[in-house]
Design a protein around this motif. Structure first.
Motif, PDB file in Angstrom:
ATOM      1  N   UNK A 232       0.781  -1.225   0.000  1.00 44.72           N
ATOM      2  CA  UNK A 232       0.000   0.000   0.000  1.00 44.72           C
ATOM      3  C   UNK A 232       0.817   1.282   0.000  1.00 44.72           C
ATOM      4  N   UNK A 233       2.136   1.180  -0.130  1.00 40.43           N
ATOM      5  CA  UNK A 233       2.980   2.378  -0.086  1.00 40.43           C
ATOM      6  C   UNK A 233       2.942   3.160  -1.397  1.00 40.43           C
ATOM      7  N   UNK A 234       2.643   2.500  -2.501  1.00 37.16           N
ATOM      8  CA  UNK A 234       2.503   3.147  -3.796  1.00 37.16           C
ATOM      9  C   UNK A 234       1.377   2.456  -4.556  1.00 37.16           C
ATOM     10  N   UNK A 235       0.634   3.201  -5.377  1.00 37.95           N
ATOM     11  CA  UNK A 235      -0.419   2.564  -6.183  1.00 37.95           C
ATOM     12  C   UNK A 235       0.188   1.748  -7.315  1.00 37.95           C
ATOM     13  N   UNK A 236      -0.029   0.446  -7.257  1.00 38.30           N
ATOM     14  CA  UNK A 236       0.449  -0.432  -8.322  1.00 38.30           C
ATOM     15  C   UNK A 236      -0.379  -1.712  -8.286  1.00 38.30           C
ATOM     16  N   UNK A 237      -0.634  -2.265  -9.453  1.00 34.60           N
ATOM     17  CA  UNK A 237      -1.432  -3.480  -9.581  1.00 34.60           C
ATOM     18  C   UNK A 237      -1.002  -4.192 -10.850  1.00 34.60           C
ATOM     19  N   UNK A 238      -1.661  -5.306 -11.134  1.00 30.73           N
ATOM     20  CA  UNK A 238      -1.332  -6.002 -12.365  1.00 30.73           C
ATOM     21  C   UNK A 238      -2.131  -7.264 -12.556  1.00 30.73           C
ATOM     22  N   UNK A 239      -1.996  -7.825 -13.739  1.00 32.16           N
ATOM     23  CA  UNK A 239      -2.562  -9.124 -14.077  1.00 32.16           C
ATOM     24  C   UNK A 239      -1.395 -10.037 -14.423  1.00 32.16           C
ATOM     25  N   UNK A 240      -1.175 -11.052 -13.579  1.00 31.36           N
ATOM     26  CA  UNK A 240      -0.137 -12.036 -13.876  1.00 31.36           C
ATOM     27  C   UNK A 240      -0.778 -13.112 -14.747  1.00 31.36           C
ATOM     28  N   UNK A 241      -0.186 -13.341 -15.910  1.00 31.85           N
ATOM     29  CA  UNK A 241      -0.828 -14.147 -16.942  1.00 31.85           C
ATOM     30  C   UNK A 241      -0.036 -15.426 -17.185  1.00 31.85           C
ATOM     31  N   UNK A 242      -0.757 -16.531 -17.351  1.00 33.34           N
ATOM     32  CA  UNK A 242      -0.109 -17.815 -17.606  1.00 33.34           C
ATOM     33  C   UNK A 242       0.551 -17.831 -18.981  1.00 33.34           C
ATOM     34  N   UNK A 243       1.538 -18.690 -19.125  1.00 30.61           N
ATOM     35  CA  UNK A 243       2.268 -18.784 -20.389  1.00 30.61           C
ATOM     36  C   UNK A 243       1.349 -19.198 -21.540  1.00 30.61           C
ATOM     37  N   UNK A 244       0.355 -20.026 -21.255  1.00 30.21           N
ATOM     38  CA  UNK A 244      -0.555 -20.471 -22.315  1.00 30.21           C
ATOM     39  C   UNK A 244      -1.357 -19.311 -22.877  1.00 30.21           C
ATOM     40  N   UNK A 245      -1.725 -18.353 -22.045  1.00 34.75           N
ATOM     41  CA  UNK A 245      -2.428 -17.161 -22.534  1.00 34.75           C
ATOM     42  C   UNK A 245      -1.450 -16.230 -23.237  1.00 34.75           C
ATOM     43  N   UNK A 246      -0.279 -16.064 -22.650  1.00 32.72           N
ATOM     44  CA  UNK A 246       0.735 -15.194 -23.259  1.00 32.72           C
ATOM     45  C   UNK A 246       1.068 -15.624 -24.685  1.00 32.72           C
ATOM     46  N   UNK A 247       1.195 -16.920 -24.880  1.00 30.02           N
ATOM     47  CA  UNK A 247       1.542 -17.453 -26.200  1.00 30.02           C
ATOM     48  C   UNK A 247       0.515 -17.042 -27.249  1.00 30.02           C
ATOM     49  N   UNK A 248      -0.754 -17.024 -26.869  1.00 29.04           N
ATOM     50  CA  UNK A 248      -1.816 -16.669 -27.813  1.00 29.04           C
ATOM     51  C   UNK A 248      -1.884 -15.156 -27.995  1.00 29.04           C
ATOM     52  N   UNK A 249      -1.877 -14.419 -26.889  1.00 29.73           N
ATOM     53  CA  UNK A 249      -1.985 -12.960 -26.957  1.00 29.73           C
ATOM     54  C   UNK A 249      -0.840 -12.353 -27.762  1.00 29.73           C
ATOM     55  N   UNK A 250       0.326 -12.977 -27.699  1.00 34.38           N
ATOM     56  CA  UNK A 250       1.514 -12.450 -28.377  1.00 34.38           C
ATOM     57  C   UNK A 250       1.462 -12.604 -29.900  1.00 34.38           C
ATOM     58  N   UNK A 251       0.435 -13.214 -30.410  1.00 29.01           N
ATOM     59  CA  UNK A 251       0.327 -13.398 -31.854  1.00 29.01           C
ATOM     60  C   UNK A 251       0.120 -12.076 -32.589  1.00 29.01           C
ATOM     61  N   UNK A 252      -0.371 -11.065 -31.868  1.00 32.70           N
ATOM     62  CA  UNK A 252      -0.550  -9.748 -32.484  1.00 32.70           C
ATOM     63  C   UNK A 252      -0.375  -8.676 -31.416  1.00 32.70           C
ATOM     64  N   UNK A 253      -0.328  -7.426 -31.833  1.00 32.66           N
ATOM     65  CA  UNK A 253      -0.209  -6.313 -30.891  1.00 32.66           C
ATOM     66  C   UNK A 253      -1.444  -6.267 -30.002  1.00 32.66           C
ATOM     67  N   UNK A 254      -1.233  -6.210 -28.691  1.00 33.25           N
ATOM     68  CA  UNK A 254      -2.340  -6.066 -27.748  1.00 33.25           C
ATOM     69  C   UNK A 254      -2.435  -4.592 -27.385  1.00 33.25           C
ATOM     70  N   UNK A 255      -3.405  -3.918 -27.938  1.00 29.75           N
ATOM     71  CA  UNK A 255      -3.510  -2.469 -27.794  1.00 29.75           C
ATOM     72  C   UNK A 255      -4.103  -2.121 -26.433  1.00 29.75           C
ATOM     73  N   UNK A 256      -3.217  -2.030 -25.467  1.00 29.24           N
ATOM     74  CA  UNK A 256      -3.705  -1.814 -24.112  1.00 29.24           C
ATOM     75  C   UNK A 256      -2.603  -1.224 -23.247  1.00 29.24           C
ATOM     76  N   UNK A 257      -2.997  -0.405 -22.276  1.00 32.29           N
ATOM     77  CA  UNK A 257      -2.047   0.151 -21.323  1.00 32.29           C
ATOM     78  C   UNK A 257      -2.634   1.360 -20.628  1.00 32.29           C
ATOM     79  N   UNK A 258      -2.021   1.716 -19.520  1.00 26.01           N
ATOM     80  CA  UNK A 258      -2.415   2.911 -18.772  1.00 26.01           C
ATOM     81  C   UNK A 258      -1.180   3.802 -18.629  1.00 26.01           C
ATOM     82  N   UNK A 259      -1.398   5.092 -18.497  1.00 29.07           N
ATOM     83  CA  UNK A 259      -0.274   6.022 -18.439  1.00 29.07           C
ATOM     84  C   UNK A 259       0.744   5.621 -17.375  1.00 29.07           C
ATOM     85  N   UNK A 260       0.243   5.196 -16.221  1.00 25.26           N
ATOM     86  CA  UNK A 260       1.153   4.898 -15.115  1.00 25.26           C
ATOM     87  C   UNK A 260       1.374   3.400 -14.908  1.00 25.26           C
ATOM     88  N   UNK A 261       1.072   2.610 -15.924  1.00 26.67           N
ATOM     89  CA  UNK A 261       1.341   1.167 -15.824  1.00 26.67           C
ATOM     90  C   UNK A 261       2.822   0.922 -15.523  1.00 26.67           C
TER      91      UNK A 261
END
Length: 360
Positions: A232-261
């Motif tokens: 709780x000392x700084x605002x930060x979060x995330x989605x930890x993703x399995x390799x099986x999902x990463x392999x598929x998502x990486x097939x193309x550009x994933x147009x996503x992000x936040x300014x402070x990601x």
């Protein structure tokens, strides 16, 4: 505040990182050292097969990310019609439009025209409130099987994912019966439904493991993380993703992000927080000292005439208050009033303690 208040190490790291001029966003094949180091550390402490992180600033943002992730995943797999995400009534997954829709809190849905399309719900595994005459294990099994009923109702070809907290947090710290999660896992595996474990409340050693999923033997495809990542000392979060999902998502550009990601200050503080959790062996402390002591004292509260149930896993516990234990009766007061009374009494005790401490 997993490592406690006033840790100067985290303040020092933040100040040091703020003086570093090297910063760029992590959108388009660009990154920076703190984000790289934090991702590497998260990969080390996560279950096997989790090596990629989509950073965000809050659990709400991370769960919004998850909606896009699972729908993009199925689209790239040639199944764009798999868009429905199933959640649970009374679950909490955040306050943004997408995350509040994933949550099953009706009061939140009444504000802003929620939920968004293709979010459906099954009942929560809250035996004390809703178990009726069923034994706990039979109730847990029945509630888990509602997921299979929902899959059959909406169509296996439409269901993208099921999202749930290992231990339901804001909805009342609901600890499911032991029969619940094994059945949920079996159903997700049977129908190839992605399982999202919202670890915002349970993660980073609060249950005696790095993640609540490990404590309850859940094998998710995505884990949502936030609060405990930086204590709780700084605002930060995330989605930890399995390799099986990463392999598929990486097939193309994933147009996503936040300014402070993955902001470098937040990432550096989170990395220092994880270092302290490891070096001070907080997991061992929770397992062998804090959790066992708290469990003994917590469960003893059922001896009180108004405490019907005391459930706890690690450092997450709940008390069910009732005027009649045998019937699991509710109070005659308006829903939520008893909780407010207890809260006010607790706050008054804290105020008295502070007054006494200041006087001494």
């Amino acid at each position: 505040m997993n490592i406690g208040y006033g840790r100067t190490e985290l303040a020092d790291v933040a100040a040091r990182q703020m003086r570093e001029p090297r910063y760029y966003n992590i959108f388009f094949q660009t990154t920076h050292v703190p984000a790289i180091a934090l991702t590497k550390k998260l990969s080390e402490i996560s279950p096997k097969g989790f090596n990629k992180v989509f950073f965000a600033s809050s659990g709400s943002e991370a769960n919004d990310t998850n909606i896009k992730l699972v729908r993009t995943y199925w689209s790239l797999k040639g199944k764009p019609e798999k868009t429905i995400i199933i959640s649970r009534y009374n679950a909490y997954h955040g306050s943004t439009v997408g995350a509040a829709s994933l949550g099953g809190m009706i009061d939140m849905h009444d504000q802003g025209g929620l939920p968004i399309p293709d979010i459906q719900y099954i009942n929560q595994p809250n035996w004390w409130e809703e178990g009726g005459n069923l034994p706990q294990e039979a109730f847990g099994l029945a509630r888990a099987q509602e997921l299979e009923m929902a899959i059959q109702e909406y169509g296996e070809d439409r269901i993208a994912a099921f999202i749930a907290e290992p231990i339901q947090g804001a909805g009342g710290v609901v600890v499911a019966p032991n029969s619940y999660w094994p059945e949920i896992q079996q159903i997700c595996d049977k129908y190839e439904i992605l399982l999202i474990a919202d670890e915002v409340i349970c993660g980073f050693e609060r249950t005696g493991n790095w993640f609540g999923s490990q404590t309850l033997n859940i094998q998710p495809d995505i884990m949502t993380i936030a609060k405990g990542l930086s204590s709780g000392y700084q605002p930060i979060a995330g989605s930890i993703v399995s390799d099986s999902i990463t392999e598929v998502i990486s097939q193309q550009e994933f147009y996503h992000g936040y300014t402070y990601s993955g902001h470098p200050v937040s990432a550096a503080v989170a990395l220092e927080n994880l270092r302290i959790l490891e070096e001070e062996n907080i997991i061992k402390h929770v397992r062998e000292i804090a959790a066992s002591y708290l469990k003994e004292k917590w469960e003893a509260l059922v001896d009180h005439p108004m405490v019907g149930e005391a459930k706890i896993i690690g450092l997450l516990g709940s008390l069910a208050l009732t005027p009649d234990k045998n019937s699991r009766a509710k109070f005659a007061a308006e829903a939520g009033m008893i909780g407010k009374i207890v809260r006010e009494r607790c706050l008054s005790v804290i105020s008295l303690c502070e007054t006494s401490r200041n006087a001494s």
